[in-house]
Write a protein that holds these residues in place. Sequence first.
Motif, PDB file in Angstrom:
ATOM      1  N   ASP A 100      82.305 126.777   0.107  1.00 51.60           N
ATOM      2  CA  ASP A 100      83.158 127.647  -0.711  1.00 51.60           C
ATOM      3  C   ASP A 100      82.635 129.078  -0.706  1.00 51.60           C
ATOM      4  N   ALA A 101      81.322 129.225  -0.819  1.00 54.33           N
ATOM      5  CA  ALA A 101      80.729 130.573  -0.859  1.00 54.33           C
ATOM      6  C   ALA A 101      80.869 131.291   0.479  1.00 54.33           C
ATOM      7  N   THR A 103      82.904 130.707   3.052  1.00 54.83           N
ATOM      8  CA  THR A 103      84.285 131.004   3.438  1.00 54.83           C
ATOM      9  C   THR A 103      84.865 132.112   2.565  1.00 54.83           C
ATOM     10  N   GLY A 104      84.524 132.103   1.291  1.00 54.77           N
ATOM     11  CA  GLY A 104      84.971 133.195   0.422  1.00 54.77           C
ATOM     12  C   GLY A 104      84.430 134.532   0.880  1.00 54.77           C
ATOM     13  N   TRP A 105      83.140 134.553   1.218  1.00 57.08           N
ATOM     14  CA  TRP A 105      82.520 135.792   1.722  1.00 57.08           C
ATOM     15  C   TRP A 105      83.163 136.203   3.046  1.00 57.08           C
ATOM     16  N   GLU A 107      86.052 135.529   4.329  1.00 52.91           N
ATOM     17  CA  GLU A 107      87.447 135.942   4.186  1.00 52.91           C
ATOM     18  C   GLU A 107      87.608 137.164   3.279  1.00 52.91           C
ATOM     19  N   ARG A 109      87.352 137.245   0.015  1.00 49.66           N
ATOM     20  CA  ARG A 109      88.092 136.890  -1.198  1.00 49.66           C
ATOM     21  C   ARG A 109      87.482 137.553  -2.430  1.00 49.66           C
ATOM     22  N   TRP A 112      84.563 135.713  -4.920  1.00 51.12           N
ATOM     23  CA  TRP A 112      83.935 134.573  -4.232  1.00 51.12           C
ATOM     24  C   TRP A 112      82.545 134.286  -4.777  1.00 51.12           C
ATOM     25  N   HIS A 113      81.840 135.300  -5.235  1.00 55.63           N
ATOM     26  CA  HIS A 113      80.443 135.159  -5.659  1.00 55.63           C
ATOM     27  C   HIS A 113      80.282 134.743  -7.124  1.00 55.63           C
TER      28      HIS A 113
END
Length: 126
Positions: A100-101, A103-105, A107, A109, A112-113
């Motif tokens: 999750d972290a 892919t969030g970073w 992309e 998003r 994310w953090h």
Amino acid sequence: MTEPTLRIVTDRGLVQDDPSAFQLLVLLQEIRRGSENFLVAHRLSRPEHYFQTVRADAVRGRAQDCYGTRAASGYLIEYRDGSPDRHYQAECATHTEVHDAVTGWAEGRDGWHEPYAWTRLDLGAR
């Protein structure tokens, strides 16, 4: 052919450009299984912006010395957002949290953090 914007490099030298969320999951599963110990994701246009993760047990009891943590299990995640004073670390219990972290970073998003308890690393003091 489009130039890549993101590059993943693992400790065993595997290189993956612009990985999908699924490809990131596969790489993280290799870390979970122990065939890889860490990966680093680089923004190619911004070399001082990266994300990395390592299995806490991969440092063989030296996590405190090497990574500034007492984590004995799970994963350590770090990101750097420019200058050395913007380098942060958190702990994750599972590879799903790491996925999750990262892919969030990757992309970009918003937020994310936020689920993680980040600590600023002072790498100059080591």
